[in-house]
Structure formats: C-alpha cells, structure tokens
Design an enzyme around this catalytic site. Structure first.
Site, PDB file in Angstrom:
ATOM      1  N   ASP A  80       0.849  -1.191   0.000  1.00  0.00           N
ATOM      2  CA  ASP A  80       0.000   0.000   0.000  1.00  0.00           C
ATOM      3  C   ASP A  80       0.886   1.243   0.000  1.00  0.00           C
ATOM      4  O   ASP A  80       2.100   1.172   0.152  1.00  0.00           O
ATOM      5  CB  ASP A  80      -0.920  -0.003   1.226  1.00  0.00           C
ATOM      6  CG  ASP A  80      -2.077   0.983   1.120  1.00  0.00           C
ATOM      7  OD1 ASP A  80      -2.251   1.586   0.046  1.00  0.00           O
ATOM      8  OD2 ASP A  80      -2.797   1.157   2.122  1.00  0.00           O
ATOM      9  N   LYS A  81       0.235   2.374  -0.169  1.00  0.00           N
ATOM     10  CA  LYS A  81       0.875   3.680  -0.149  1.00  0.00           C
ATOM     11  C   LYS A  81       0.010   4.630   0.668  1.00  0.00           C
ATOM     12  O   LYS A  81      -1.215   4.503   0.684  1.00  0.00           O
ATOM     13  CB  LYS A  81       1.048   4.178  -1.587  1.00  0.00           C
ATOM     14  CG  LYS A  81       1.364   5.666  -1.741  1.00  0.00           C
ATOM     15  CD  LYS A  81       0.100   6.436  -2.101  1.00  0.00           C
ATOM     16  CE  LYS A  81       0.395   7.918  -2.312  1.00  0.00           C
ATOM     17  NZ  LYS A  81      -0.876   8.684  -2.450  1.00  0.00           N
ATOM     18  N   HIS A  82       0.628   5.577   1.343  1.00  0.00           N
ATOM     19  CA  HIS A  82      -0.117   6.579   2.117  1.00  0.00           C
ATOM     20  C   HIS A  82       0.491   7.949   1.878  1.00  0.00           C
ATOM     21  O   HIS A  82       1.715   8.103   1.818  1.00  0.00           O
ATOM     22  CB  HIS A  82      -0.070   6.274   3.612  1.00  0.00           C
ATOM     23  CG  HIS A  82      -0.758   7.312   4.445  1.00  0.00           C
ATOM     24  ND1 HIS A  82      -2.121   7.315   4.650  1.00  0.00           N
ATOM     25  CD2 HIS A  82      -0.274   8.406   5.100  1.00  0.00           C
ATOM     26  CE1 HIS A  82      -2.440   8.362   5.392  1.00  0.00           C
ATOM     27  NE2 HIS A  82      -1.352   9.029   5.682  1.00  0.00           N
ATOM     28  N   SER A  83      -0.369   8.956   1.720  1.00  0.00           N
ATOM     29  CA  SER A  83       0.075  10.338   1.555  1.00  0.00           C
ATOM     30  C   SER A  83      -0.329  11.158   2.765  1.00  0.00           C
ATOM     31  O   SER A  83      -1.410  10.955   3.337  1.00  0.00           O
ATOM     32  CB  SER A  83      -0.550  10.944   0.293  1.00  0.00           C
ATOM     33  OG  SER A  83      -0.293  12.346   0.233  1.00  0.00           O
ATOM     34  N   THR A 120      -9.299  11.134  -0.875  1.00  0.00           N
ATOM     35  CA  THR A 120      -9.516  10.112  -1.901  1.00  0.00           C
ATOM     36  C   THR A 120     -10.950   9.605  -1.876  1.00  0.00           C
ATOM     37  O   THR A 120     -11.563   9.375  -2.935  1.00  0.00           O
ATOM     38  CB  THR A 120      -8.532   8.951  -1.686  1.00  0.00           C
ATOM     39  OG1 THR A 120      -7.189   9.450  -1.795  1.00  0.00           O
ATOM     40  CG2 THR A 120      -8.738   7.854  -2.720  1.00  0.00           C
ATOM     41  N   ARG A 168      -7.415  14.659  20.159  1.00  0.00           N
ATOM     42  CA  ARG A 168      -6.282  15.470  19.706  1.00  0.00           C
ATOM     43  C   ARG A 168      -6.761  16.680  18.914  1.00  0.00           C
ATOM     44  O   ARG A 168      -6.193  17.766  19.016  1.00  0.00           O
ATOM     45  CB  ARG A 168      -5.343  14.626  18.840  1.00  0.00           C
ATOM     46  CG  ARG A 168      -4.534  13.596  19.610  1.00  0.00           C
ATOM     47  CD  ARG A 168      -3.863  12.624  18.644  1.00  0.00           C
ATOM     48  NE  ARG A 168      -3.030  13.328  17.671  1.00  0.00           N
ATOM     49  CZ  ARG A 168      -2.774  12.865  16.439  1.00  0.00           C
ATOM     50  NH1 ARG A 168      -3.321  11.731  16.024  1.00  0.00           N
ATOM     51  NH2 ARG A 168      -1.987  13.557  15.630  1.00  0.00           N
ATOM     52  N   SER A 183      -0.897   7.190  14.480  1.00  0.00           N
ATOM     53  CA  SER A 183      -2.213   7.276  13.853  1.00  0.00           C
ATOM     54  C   SER A 183      -2.179   6.714  12.437  1.00  0.00           C
ATOM     55  O   SER A 183      -3.021   5.908  12.046  1.00  0.00           O
ATOM     56  CB  SER A 183      -2.682   8.735  13.837  1.00  0.00           C
ATOM     57  OG  SER A 183      -3.929   8.858  13.190  1.00  0.00           O
ATOM     58  N   LYS A 187      -3.381   2.086  11.349  1.00  0.00           N
ATOM     59  CA  LYS A 187      -4.374   1.645  10.351  1.00  0.00           C
ATOM     60  C   LYS A 187      -3.726   0.793   9.271  1.00  0.00           C
ATOM     61  O   LYS A 187      -4.332  -0.155   8.769  1.00  0.00           O
ATOM     62  CB  LYS A 187      -5.061   2.867   9.742  1.00  0.00           C
ATOM     63  CG  LYS A 187      -5.896   3.660  10.747  1.00  0.00           C
ATOM     64  CD  LYS A 187      -6.693   4.762  10.086  1.00  0.00           C
ATOM     65  CE  LYS A 187      -5.861   5.956   9.702  1.00  0.00           C
ATOM     66  NZ  LYS A 187      -5.414   6.745  10.857  1.00  0.00           N
ATOM     67  N   LYS A 188      -2.494   1.119   8.922  1.00  0.00           N
ATOM     68  CA  LYS A 188      -1.808   0.339   7.894  1.00  0.00           C
ATOM     69  C   LYS A 188      -1.422  -1.037   8.411  1.00  0.00           C
ATOM     70  O   LYS A 188      -1.509  -2.038   7.683  1.00  0.00           O
ATOM     71  CB  LYS A 188      -0.561   1.100   7.403  1.00  0.00           C
ATOM     72  CG  LYS A 188      -0.890   2.423   6.720  1.00  0.00           C
ATOM     73  CD  LYS A 188      -1.810   2.234   5.519  1.00  0.00           C
ATOM     74  CE  LYS A 188      -2.124   3.521   4.816  1.00  0.00           C
ATOM     75  NZ  LYS A 188      -3.076   3.335   3.693  1.00  0.00           N
TER      76      LYS A 188
END
Length: 435
Positions: A80-83, A120, A168, A183, A187-188
């Site tokens: 996967d990828k996260h931005s 997204t 937060r 955080s 999730k990943k």
C-alpha cells in the site's frame, strides 16, 4: 493499570514500557478513560515526545485495538501507499491499479478531505454507486479478484485511533510526530500489509511546510513501520503547487481517467505516480531495480491493463462498468464553467497551493464542518503548471461552480493565488528525497 500514573510518568519525561502503553490504549478503546485523561496523555506526549520503542509500542497497541485483516489466500505481495495530504493529489487513484496490474495486491484504506487537502474517498464518491465502506467479505473479494480496492476505514480497524484523534483535534495536539506516526501506521498495520510506501508532502500546500520537519516525520514513519515488521520507505515530494492539473472531486476523477488512458504524460503527476509504483514493486520483490519497475509500470499503463484493473474495481464496488468508456454519463459537471484569466503577462512563478485548496472548499467542494455535504461537481481544472509563460487574459485554469456568482468569486480567488513575474522561475523538483 492506573491511567493517571501513566500520564504522570509521561508528563515527567519517563519512558513508558510496552505493557503500560498497551494497557492504556486497551482502556481507551474500551471506553474506560475520560476525555480529560486522553487529552492529558496526548499533551504529555506533545511536550515530552516518545522514544522509537515507545512509538512502536503505541502503534502496535492501536493496531491491535480492533480487527487485523488477513490475506493468507492471496498469493501476491500485500502492499500500500499513504500520503500525508496535498492539493490536486490523486496519486492513489492511479497508483493502486498500476501496482495491481504489475502483480501486487493493494488493500488501500483511504480518508476524506482534511482541512485544505482533498480526500480520496470524496473523489471516489463522485462515481455513482461506488461503495466506500463495503463489508469485509466484499473488500477481500475485490482485492483478490481485481487486485486492488480503495475504501474507507471501518469501525473495526484501529478504533483506538479514532477516539484518540477526536480528542487530539480539540486539544491542539494533532501536530505531535509520535501521535501522527502512530495514527497513520496503526491503520496500515491493521490492514495486514507486508510493504508500505509513504508520500510525505512538503511545501505551502502541505501540513509540513518545513523541509526539516517533513524529514523528521518521514524518518519517524519509516523507522517505526520497519520496527513493527512492515518493509517501508518514504518519498518526500513537493507541494508548492497542485500536483495534478485539477483540484476538486469529479474534476480529479476525470483527471484520473485521462491519466489511465495515457493523456497525462510528461507531467509532475506522472513523475510521482511512476516513482511510487517503482518503489512499491522493488520493495515487494516484484522488480529487481527501479528502472525495471518503472518499465513495468509504464507497460501496465500503455497496454490498458491498469485501466482494466481500475474498471473492474469500480464495477465490483457498485460503480458503473463502463465508467472509463463513458465518463460524461456518470461524472456530474458543474452548471457554470468559467476561464480564469492571467492578471498580467509573464511567467507563472509561484502559487499558494493551500489557498487553492481552501478555494475548492469555498466553492462547496470540501467541508467546513464534519456534517457538511460536498458538491462533487465543483473545483478547478486545466491548471497551468508553474514555469509556464502566459499572456495577460490567457486562461490559467477553469473554475467549475454551482452558479455565476460562485464562479466569479472562485476565479478572482484563484488568480490571486498565483504570482506572475517577468523572469523565468527556478522550480524545485517534484521528488525532494527518499528515506
């Protein structure tokens, strides 16, 4: 476990052991802590920080607060990828099907817009019928059969993160690097990943405007993810102008379809998408080198295979089977489309990317409050990149708006976000570094 003792120790700068962190997060997830206790813990971390071992323990505890996805019956590497978020950043929409077309399985759990940045999920919801929260069985089926699925977080994945983030958000502790790291990565990890590539944005349109802070965050994310057992790297990318030539929801979805059809070549967006595809393929062992991986990614695009994967994903998740062939049938257009003229002749030298994101929200394309409904039709398209020579009155973008008054406001605002100079500007590279 006595919560106030853990809070006191962190307040005093002590290093917490993994058992204490695990107990605190388990109590948080179970609803056994007050908001005051959660806020005090977050503030103690904000002031005193955490060691790498503490952040790994916090991340694992939050990932373990709910279900963890299993992919044992899928014989592809799980990646996967996260931005960290930007403006005109629709990389995920193209990257997931490209990576899947090259042999990866991509269970991508994405988010909605946050602040001035686009989400997204909001872009995907411009597709009629697309289910962003399918049940677990359908999610698994789509990943297995299509190769990728882009969906939203369910309440069973890392639920402790949801409660901690909500506190937060109202206690001025969002910008804590240990808490940001936990955080994102919790999730990943809960998604059952084997490899992960991170896009850490830096610039006036990013949450991290300072290069040094972006590097610190990237280093934290990479070290903690690897420490938690997920092979991870990060690219630091420029966000001093919108990445795509569109900013909005349906307009960015059209941009995605154009990209998959090969109509967005030689752009900053293509550079970033192919760089992330290459990094994912090399990290997962599909390709031996970045050059080989980029060749594979380009072939997946030119052959139409990536577009086929995207179409299958959309169809399996409830969207139209012929979206790619007939986008105008399904992606709504705004009633008013108005060119934005250049204020003077010269070079597009700089822009306020954050301001452009805020202008999308002002048009109705984002949220001021969590319950706001989005107008998926609105935004900006045909944005000219920095370094373009323009003449006065020439369009530098097209505004999409719900009515004439909104279009006029949007056009005026966008023009003010650009600086035009007589001298050709020196532009920063879109990929600033690798961690």
């Amino acid at each position: 476990m006595i919560p106030q003792e853990i809070i006191r120790r962190k307040r005093d700068g002590d290093e917490l052991d993994a058992a204490d962190i695990s107990s605190f997060i388990a109590a948080l997830a179970a609803g056994q802590l007050s908001e005051g206790q959660i806020g005090a813990f977050a503030m103690a971390v904000w002031f005193k920080g955490m060691s790498r071992a503490e952040i790994v323990a916090l991340t694992l505890a939050m990932a373990d607060s709910g279900n963890r996805l299993q992919w044992a019956d899928i014989d592809r590497p799980i990646a996967d990828k996260h931005s960290t978020g930007g403006v005109g950043d629709n990389v995920s929409l193209m990257l997931a099907p490209i990576a899947a077309a090259c042999g990866l399985a991509v269970p991508m759990i994405s988010g909605r817009g946050l602040g001035h940045t686009g989400g997204t999920l909001d872009k995907l919801e411009s597709i009629p019928g697309y289910m962003i929260t399918p049940d677990a069985d359908l999610f698994h089926k789509v990943v297995k059969e299509a190769g990728c699925a882009i969906i939203g977080q369910t309440g069973t994945l890392a639920p402790a993160d949801g409660r901690l983030y909500a506190v937060r958000d109202v206690t001025a502790t969002v910008d804590s690097i240990p808490l940001i790291t936990a955080s994102i990565l919790s999730k990943k990890l809960a998604a059952g990943l084997e490899t992960l590539v991170l896009d850490v944005k830096v610039g006036n349109g990013a949450f991290m405007a300072d290069r040094g802070q972006a590097e610190i965050l990237a280093q934290s994310l990479v070290e903690v993810a690897n420490g938690a057992g997920v092979k991870t790297s990060a690219l630091i990318t420029d966000m001093n102008q919108p990445l795509a030539d569109s900013a909005g929801n349906a307009v960015e979805m059209r941009n995605c379809l154009d990209f998959l059809a090969g109509r967005k070549k030689d752009t900053r967006l293509e550079t970033v998408v192919l760089a992330f595809a290459a990094e994912m393929l090399v990290k997962s062992g599909i390709a031996a080198s970045s050059d080989e991986a980029e060749t594979m990614a380009r072939r997946a695009l030119s052959s139409g295979k990536a577009a086929e994967v995207f179409a299958r994903m959309v169809s399996m998740l409830g969207g139209p089977a012929d979206l790619i062939e007939n986008p105008d049938r399904y992606l709504a257009r705004a009633p008013v489309e108005k060119p934005v003229p250049a204020a003077r002749s010269g070079w597009l030298a700089a822009c306020n990317a954050r301001g452009i994101g805020v202008s999308v929200i002002d048009l109705g394309g984002g949220r001021r409050h969590p319950a706001d409904r989005i107008d998926h039709r609105v935004g900006f398209s045909e944005l000219l990149p920095l370094g373009t020579r323009v003449t006065a009155g020439e369009p530098i973008a097209l505004v999409h708006a719900a009515d004439e008054a909104a279009a006029e406001r949007g056009a005026t605002a966008l023009a003010m976000h650009y600086r035009i100079t007589e001298d050709r500007p020196e532009l920063t590279p879109v990929i600033a570094g690798l961690v």
